[in-house]
Design a protein around this motif. Structure first.
Motif, PDB file in Angstrom:
ATOM      1  N   GLU A  29       0.856  -1.178   0.000  1.00 36.30           N
ATOM      2  CA  GLU A  29       0.000   0.000   0.000  1.00 36.30           C
ATOM      3  C   GLU A  29       0.898   1.237   0.000  1.00 36.30           C
ATOM      4  N   GLU A  33      -2.307   1.393   6.543  1.00 34.28           N
ATOM      5  CA  GLU A  33      -3.745   1.202   6.601  1.00 34.28           C
ATOM      6  C   GLU A  33      -4.341   2.089   7.702  1.00 34.28           C
ATOM      7  N   THR A  38      -7.432  -1.549  10.495  1.00 28.47           N
ATOM      8  CA  THR A  38      -6.533  -2.447  11.230  1.00 28.47           C
ATOM      9  C   THR A  38      -7.259  -3.051  12.433  1.00 28.47           C
ATOM     10  N   TRP A  41      -9.614  -5.794  11.106  1.00 30.33           N
ATOM     11  CA  TRP A  41      -8.851  -6.956  10.674  1.00 30.33           C
ATOM     12  C   TRP A  41      -8.262  -7.705  11.871  1.00 30.33           C
ATOM     13  N   TRP A  45      -8.785 -11.490  12.908  1.00 30.71           N
ATOM     14  CA  TRP A  45      -7.663 -12.431  12.899  1.00 30.71           C
ATOM     15  C   TRP A  45      -7.528 -13.125  14.244  1.00 30.71           C
ATOM     16  N   VAL A  58      -0.201  -1.702   9.394  1.00 29.23           N
ATOM     17  CA  VAL A  58      -0.278  -2.580   8.217  1.00 29.23           C
ATOM     18  C   VAL A  58       0.095  -1.788   6.970  1.00 29.23           C
ATOM     19  N   GLY A  60       0.579  -3.654   3.742  1.00 34.01           N
ATOM     20  CA  GLY A  60       0.327  -4.451   2.552  1.00 34.01           C
ATOM     21  C   GLY A  60      -0.017  -5.873   2.903  1.00 34.01           C
ATOM     22  N   GLY A  61      -0.260  -6.660   1.860  1.00 31.17           N
ATOM     23  CA  GLY A  61      -0.626  -8.048   2.099  1.00 31.17           C
ATOM     24  C   GLY A  61      -0.308  -8.931   0.912  1.00 31.17           C
ATOM     25  N   ARG A  67      -1.334 -10.307   5.978  1.00 30.78           N
ATOM     26  CA  ARG A  67      -0.946  -8.902   6.102  1.00 30.78           C
ATOM     27  C   ARG A  67       0.430  -8.753   6.723  1.00 30.78           C
ATOM     28  N   ALA A  69       2.982  -5.966   8.619  1.00 32.51           N
ATOM     29  CA  ALA A  69       2.860  -4.760   9.436  1.00 32.51           C
ATOM     30  C   ALA A  69       4.185  -4.433  10.103  1.00 32.51           C
ATOM     31  N   SER A  89      -3.207 -15.619   6.274  1.00 36.15           N
ATOM     32  CA  SER A  89      -4.643 -15.877   6.228  1.00 36.15           C
ATOM     33  C   SER A  89      -5.009 -17.242   6.803  1.00 36.15           C
TER      34      SER A  89
END
Length: 168
Positions: A29, A33, A38, A41, A45, A58, A60-61, A67, A69, A89
């Motif tokens: 990104e 984020e 965040t 998410w 998670w 965060v 990117g992913g 993700r 961070a 994930s």
């Protein structure tokens, strides 16, 4: 909102595909984020609505929804000197690099956050764009790629246990 440190910002502008068609499975990104995203998410998670998400920025992913961070574990250090961590994930979890410079070293070796956690020992060709970014910023490319990951994990040995303890 907190801005990406210069190295992460520069890395976010590069292509993650190698010249031979291989690619680093990471989608950066241009900025960190938003905290509210965040929070949502991290709650999903961990399964814990009160888990503290605030130490994580965060940036990117991967293609599966994992993700990466910056983990603000030491309030005395600037963001670029904080560790980079990965939340997969499928529950993959770990410290990727001790700081932004070490993270760029990994990218120069063709290894992204997911690969650093899921594929220890993976060997890929040098990623020329990231190698140039590293070289332009005085980052030593002669260091062993996987030692970068191992030393970061050794520096923060309780990360995984800490996060797993937050999961409900």
């Amino acid at each position: 909102m907190t801005s990406l440190p210069n190295l992460l910002r520069a890395a976010s502008k590069l292509k993650y595909e190698h010249a031979d068609g291989e690619y680093i499975d990471f989608y950066p990104e241009p900025e960190f984020e938003a905290p509210e995203e965040t929070r949502r998410w991290f709650m999903a998670w961990t399964g814990n609505p009160i888990a503290d998400y605030s130490p994580f920025l965060v940036f990117g992913g991967d293609g599966t929804g994992g993700r990466a961070a910056v983990w603000r574990v030491d309030g005395e250090k600037p963001i670029e000197d904080q560790p980079i961590v990965f939340f997969g994930s499928e529950g993959e979890l770990g410290v990727v690099a001790a700081n932004s410079r070490a993270y760029i070293r990994l990218l120069a070796g063709g290894i992204g956050p997911y690969e650093a956690i899921a594929y220890e020992g993976l060997q890929r060709p040098v990623h020329e764009s990231f190698a140039k970014l590293a070289s332009d910023n005085g980052i030593d490319l002669s260091s062993d790629l996987w030692e970068v990951v191992r030393s970061a994990q050794a520096a923060f040995p309780n990360f995984e246990a800490h996060i797993r303890a937050l999961c409900s």
